[in-house]
Design an enzyme around this catalytic site. Structure first.
Site, PDB file in Angstrom:
ATOM      1  N   ASP A  16      52.919 -72.482  39.551  1.00 43.30           N
ATOM      2  CA  ASP A  16      54.022 -72.386  40.515  1.00 43.30           C
ATOM      3  C   ASP A  16      55.202 -73.246  40.070  1.00 43.30           C
ATOM      4  O   ASP A  16      55.015 -74.286  39.431  1.00 43.30           O
ATOM      5  CB  ASP A  16      53.505 -72.861  41.889  1.00 43.30           C
ATOM      6  CG  ASP A  16      54.391 -72.387  43.032  1.00 43.30           C
ATOM      7  OD1 ASP A  16      55.339 -71.621  42.778  1.00 43.30           O
ATOM      8  OD2 ASP A  16      54.139 -72.805  44.172  1.00 43.30           O
ATOM      9  N   GLU A  28      51.406 -60.347  47.188  1.00 41.53           N
ATOM     10  CA  GLU A  28      52.645 -60.704  47.916  1.00 41.53           C
ATOM     11  C   GLU A  28      53.870 -60.705  46.991  1.00 41.53           C
ATOM     12  O   GLU A  28      54.997 -60.489  47.446  1.00 41.53           O
ATOM     13  CB  GLU A  28      52.512 -62.080  48.575  1.00 41.53           C
ATOM     14  CG  GLU A  28      51.537 -62.153  49.742  1.00 41.53           C
ATOM     15  CD  GLU A  28      50.067 -62.162  49.327  1.00 41.53           C
ATOM     16  OE1 GLU A  28      49.771 -62.485  48.146  1.00 41.53           O
ATOM     17  OE2 GLU A  28      49.211 -61.829  50.172  1.00 41.53           O
ATOM     18  N   ASN A  29      53.647 -60.939  45.699  1.00 34.57           N
ATOM     19  CA  ASN A  29      54.784 -60.985  44.758  1.00 34.57           C
ATOM     20  C   ASN A  29      55.513 -59.640  44.630  1.00 34.57           C
ATOM     21  O   ASN A  29      56.667 -59.595  44.192  1.00 34.57           O
ATOM     22  CB  ASN A  29      54.338 -61.441  43.356  1.00 34.57           C
ATOM     23  CG  ASN A  29      54.026 -62.918  43.254  1.00 34.57           C
ATOM     24  OD1 ASN A  29      53.260 -63.354  42.388  1.00 34.57           O
ATOM     25  ND2 ASN A  29      54.618 -63.728  44.131  1.00 34.57           N
ATOM     26  N   SER A  65      47.259 -69.787  48.910  1.00 36.41           N
ATOM     27  CA  SER A  65      47.990 -68.527  48.738  1.00 36.41           C
ATOM     28  C   SER A  65      47.096 -67.337  48.368  1.00 36.41           C
ATOM     29  O   SER A  65      47.406 -66.600  47.420  1.00 36.41           O
ATOM     30  CB  SER A  65      49.096 -68.695  47.691  1.00 36.41           C
ATOM     31  OG  SER A  65      49.960 -69.737  48.045  1.00 36.41           O
TER      32      SER A  65
HETATM   33  C1  FPP Z   1      55.509 -68.972  40.137  1.00 34.99           C
HETATM   34  O1  FPP Z   1      56.798 -69.457  40.051  1.00 34.99           O
HETATM   35  C2  FPP Z   1      55.106 -68.080  39.082  1.00 34.99           C
HETATM   36  C3  FPP Z   1      54.896 -66.734  39.183  1.00 34.99           C
HETATM   37  C4  FPP Z   1      55.129 -65.944  40.385  1.00 34.99           C
HETATM   38  C5  FPP Z   1      54.404 -65.936  38.082  1.00 34.99           C
HETATM   39  C6  FPP Z   1      53.684 -66.611  36.976  1.00 34.99           C
HETATM   40  C7  FPP Z   1      54.173 -66.011  35.761  1.00 34.99           C
HETATM   41  C8  FPP Z   1      54.320 -66.625  34.574  1.00 34.99           C
HETATM   42  C9  FPP Z   1      53.910 -68.007  34.320  1.00 34.99           C
HETATM   43  C10 FPP Z   1      54.972 -65.889  33.476  1.00 34.99           C
HETATM   44  C11 FPP Z   1      54.180 -65.170  32.487  1.00 34.99           C
HETATM   45  C12 FPP Z   1      52.759 -64.931  32.708  1.00 34.99           C
HETATM   46  C13 FPP Z   1      51.893 -64.556  31.744  1.00 34.99           C
HETATM   47  C14 FPP Z   1      50.465 -64.373  32.089  1.00 34.99           C
HETATM   48  C15 FPP Z   1      52.308 -64.374  30.343  1.00 34.99           C
HETATM   49  P1  FPP Z   1      57.812 -69.114  41.216  1.00 34.99           P
HETATM   50  O2  FPP Z   1      58.693 -68.034  40.746  1.00 34.99           O
HETATM   51  O3  FPP Z   1      57.079 -68.811  42.480  1.00 34.99           O
HETATM   52  O4  FPP Z   1      58.584 -70.462  41.344  1.00 34.99           O
HETATM   53  P2  FPP Z   1      59.313 -71.052  42.618  1.00 34.99           P
HETATM   54  O5  FPP Z   1      58.256 -71.309  43.653  1.00 34.99           O
HETATM   55  O6  FPP Z   1      59.928 -72.299  42.095  1.00 34.99           O
HETATM   56  O7  FPP Z   1      60.323 -70.033  43.056  1.00 34.99           O
END
Ligand code: FPP
Length: 246
Positions: free
Chosen positions: A25, A72-73, A201
């Site tokens: 995250d 949810e994403n 989550s």
């Molecule tokens: C959370 O950060 C991350 C994600 C929703 C996706 C995870 C994806 C990666 C690490 C990229 C690539 C993955 C692979 C397997 C190659 P956020 O966007 O929720 O951050 P925030 O809470 O600061 O908005």
């Protein structure tokens, strides 16, 4: 923070978590702090994925599960969903070499049929090509939601009971485990969540029943080998009683 060698010295290789699960995250906040677009955060998050996967394999962790995309994403803006899907395909194409040279098997859990066909195709290809690898199983949770997983478990078992394949009395933990997406994985021992959020989550709710939790303020793109070692050292200092006395 201590240096890599000092941290490694403190890790007992005989007592590693058998199954480590990570809620990655903070990509968006990391980018925002740098005055950049969220996509830049995800791209750098992918670099942390690579470092973490290699470090876990080298250390001897047998199972690593990463929460890469939740049910949810899908509610995020289309442009961000598209970016994440593209990043997934390009990372799979690029990292197949890393997986092979480190003897890592790729696995995926979630409602995979919801993923764009290009992602499904690439995933399937890498899963097949790495299926004989034995050092570590890397599981990507994609379009994954634990409640959805549990609903399909209940449906499958209900269907079998209705058709006299199993009896109602036979339903126990092991029957439930066999119907989870994670049927071939052990229970989770340690969950790490980055970015200072203290939530689960909808991640592996059944599988984390006895897991230890490690929360860190570090944002995922900054999560390094040393941060991983610190989490494992903290895990090893805890006494896990599984409801019993010590
Ligand atoms: C959370 O950060 C991350 C994600 C929703 C996706 C995870 C994806 C990666 C690490 C990229 C690539 C993955 C692979 C397997 C190659 P956020 O966007 O929720 O951050 P925030 O809470 O600061 O908005």
């Amino acid at each position: 923070m201590q240096n890599k060698m000092e941290l490694l010295d403190q890790i007992n290789k005989e007592h590693l978590p058998q199954h480590l699960a990570i809620i990655m995250d903070g990509n968006g906040r990391w980018a925002k702090r740098k005055g950049m677009l969220r996509a830049f955060g995800h791209e750098n998050g992918a670099k942390s994925v690579r470092v973490t996967v290699e470090s876990c394999a080298k250390l001897g962790v047998k199972n690593l599960t990463l929460y890469a995309f939740s049910t949810e994403n899908w509610n995020r803006p289309k442009v961000e969903v598209d970016t994440l899907m593209k990043l997934l395909v390009s990372s799979l194409k690029k990292e197949i070499k890393t997986l092979q040279s480190n003897n890592i098997r790729l696995n995926a859990i979630g409602n995979l049929t919801n993923l764009p066909s290009g992602v499904q195709k690439e995933l399937q290809e890498v899963i097949e090509k790495t299926s004989e690898n034995t050092r570590m199983t890397l599981t990507l949770a994609l379009s994954y939601g634990s409640r959805e997983e549990l609903i399909q478990v209940v449906k499958k078992i209900a269907h079998k009971v209705k058709n006299n394949i199993i009896s109602e009395e036979a339903i126990d933990e092991s029957i439930i485990n066999q119907h989870l997406y994670t049927h071939n994985l052990p229970d989770v021992d340690l969950v790490i969540r980055t970015s200072g959020e203290h939530r689960i989550s909808n991640f592996l709710l059944w599988q984390i029943a006895y897991a230890e939790f490690y929360f860190t303020e570090v944002l995922w793109p900054d999560f390094s080998e040393n941060h991983l070692y610190e989490a494992i050292i903290s895990y090893q200092k805890r006494e896990r009683r599984f409801g019993k006395t010590s």
